[in-house]
Scaffold this motif. Structure first.
Motif, PDB file in Angstrom:
ATOM      1  N   ASP A  99      -3.370  -3.363  12.580  1.00  0.00           N
ATOM      2  CA  ASP A  99      -3.741  -1.964  12.313  1.00  0.00           C
ATOM      3  C   ASP A  99      -4.653  -1.396  13.403  1.00  0.00           C
ATOM      4  O   ASP A  99      -4.607  -0.190  13.680  1.00  0.00           O
ATOM      5  N   ASP A 106      -2.048  -2.800   2.531  1.00  0.00           N
ATOM      6  CA  ASP A 106      -3.421  -2.442   2.165  1.00  0.00           C
ATOM      7  C   ASP A 106      -3.727  -1.067   2.743  1.00  0.00           C
ATOM      8  O   ASP A 106      -2.992  -0.571   3.596  1.00  0.00           O
ATOM      9  N   LEU A 165      -6.741  -0.469   4.099  1.00  0.00           N
ATOM     10  CA  LEU A 165      -7.937  -0.747   4.892  1.00  0.00           C
ATOM     11  C   LEU A 165      -7.593  -0.775   6.375  1.00  0.00           C
ATOM     12  O   LEU A 165      -6.458  -1.076   6.751  1.00  0.00           O
ATOM     13  N   GLU A 197      -9.605  -4.884   8.758  1.00  0.00           N
ATOM     14  CA  GLU A 197     -10.077  -6.010   7.921  1.00  0.00           C
ATOM     15  C   GLU A 197      -9.838  -7.381   8.558  1.00  0.00           C
ATOM     16  O   GLU A 197     -10.623  -8.301   8.326  1.00  0.00           O
TER      17      GLU A 197
HETATM   18 CA    CA Z   1      -5.074  -3.016   7.158  1.00  0.00          CA
END
Ligand code: CA
Ligand code: ASN
Ligand code: ZN
Ligand code: CA
Length: 304
Positions: free
Chosen positions: A141, A183, A185, A188
């Motif tokens: 990400d 997710d 997020l 992470e």
């Molecule tokens: Ca992520």
């Protein structure tokens, strides 16, 4: 042996084994992927803890990139390839410029550097200090976030200040989530190695990491280009609400069309709402469930 494309292997930042598209020349193997349908290549270099770009090619003598220190190099090239594949397979976009440009990354930038960035020409990754971050290319990400800055630069061109800058940040976080499915997020995998469950940012709950999730809490500041990494929480929450309501494959189509057709350098949050609605109207019709979900998402963060 002739020069050319080969298949090697290596271990990423998190110690995961992966197969790599490498290149052989003159007795040396390079993290240099020529297998994509692009005119350029996907290549990784190392700054060797200095701050000079682009640095030297990441190489290996036996095509097994298995030293711990090579994890950052391995993941930078591997995840850049994943991001290239995502844009190509999902939107038929050929690299960040949609013209097959080379995707270059430099790892091991500076010392204890807790950040990564797109510098207008290439991606750059620090190794982290080992407490706040481990090498930042170890997170898909994060790589998607940085390469999406390049896509935004070549499309909407969102000015990196105030609301347009926060939208620029939010687009990078949002595509980071589209790529690293599972997710909401960001970061992470490389953030605080001694603490599990936390992240740099959360799209579903921005206040967990100090970001507003409604215009009522917009932060007026002169630091960070007008709080671009803070106020991105507002469009991030709208993106989360859109994704969770419509699913990733519908949401990513709406976001990509808004980014490439409707947003412009001066777009503010209200313009982003209008751009996403226009994109949803093109794809699904005005007043469709998809259109109404976009409107509802922005209503919930206080943007009309
Ligand atoms: Ca992520
Ligand atoms: N990691 C940061 C980002 O991509 C670096 C920056 O502030 N430009 O947003
Ligand atoms: Zn960013
Ligand atoms: Ca952590």
């Amino acid at each position: 042996v002739a020069d050319g494309a080969t298949t090697g292997s290596g271990y990423g930042v998190l110690g995961d084994y992966k197969t790599l598209n490498t290149y052989y020349s003159n007795g040396t193997y390079y993290l240099y992927d020529v297998t994509k349908p692009m005119s350029g290549v996907i290549e990784t270099r190392t700054a060797q803890s200095r701050s000079v770009l682009p640095g030297n090619y990441s190489v290996d003598a036996d095509n097994k990139f298995n030293a711990v220190s090579q994890g950052a190099d391995v993941d930078a090239n591997y995840y850049a390839g994943k991001v290239y594949d995502y844009y190509k397979n999902t939107f038929n976009r050929n690299s960040f410029d949609n013209n097959g440009a080379t995707i270059r990354s430099t790892v091991h930038y500076s010392r204890n550097y807790n950040n990564a960035f797109w510098n207008g020409s290439q991606m750059v990754y620090g190794d982290g200090d080992g407490v706040t971050f481990i090498p930042l290319s170890g997170a898909l990400d994060v790589v998607a976030h940085e390469l999406t800055h390049a896509v935004t630069e070549r499309t909407a061109g969102l000015d990196y200040v105030d609301q347009s800058g926060a939208l620029n940040e939010s687009i990078s976080d949002t595509f980071g989530v589209f790529l690293d499915k599972g997710d909401y997020l960001v970061g992470e995998d490389v953030y605080t190695p001694n603490k599990s469950g936390d992240a740099l940012r959360s799209l579903s709950n921005p206040p967990l990491y100090g970001q507003p999730d409604n215009m009522n809490n917009y932060v007026y500041t002169t630091s960070d280009n007008g709080g671009v990494h803070t106020n991105s929480g507002i469009p991030n929450k709208a993106a989360y609400l859109t994704m969770s309501s419509l699913g990733m494959s519908v949401a990513e189509k709406i976001y990509y069309r808004a980014l490439t057709v409707y947003l412009n350098p001066q777009s503010n949050f209200s313009d982003a709402r209008a751009s996403l609605l226009a994109a949803a109207a093109d794809l699904y019709g005005t007043g469709s469930t998809q259109y109404n979900a976009v409107a509802s998402a922005w209503n919930q963060v206080g943007v009309q």
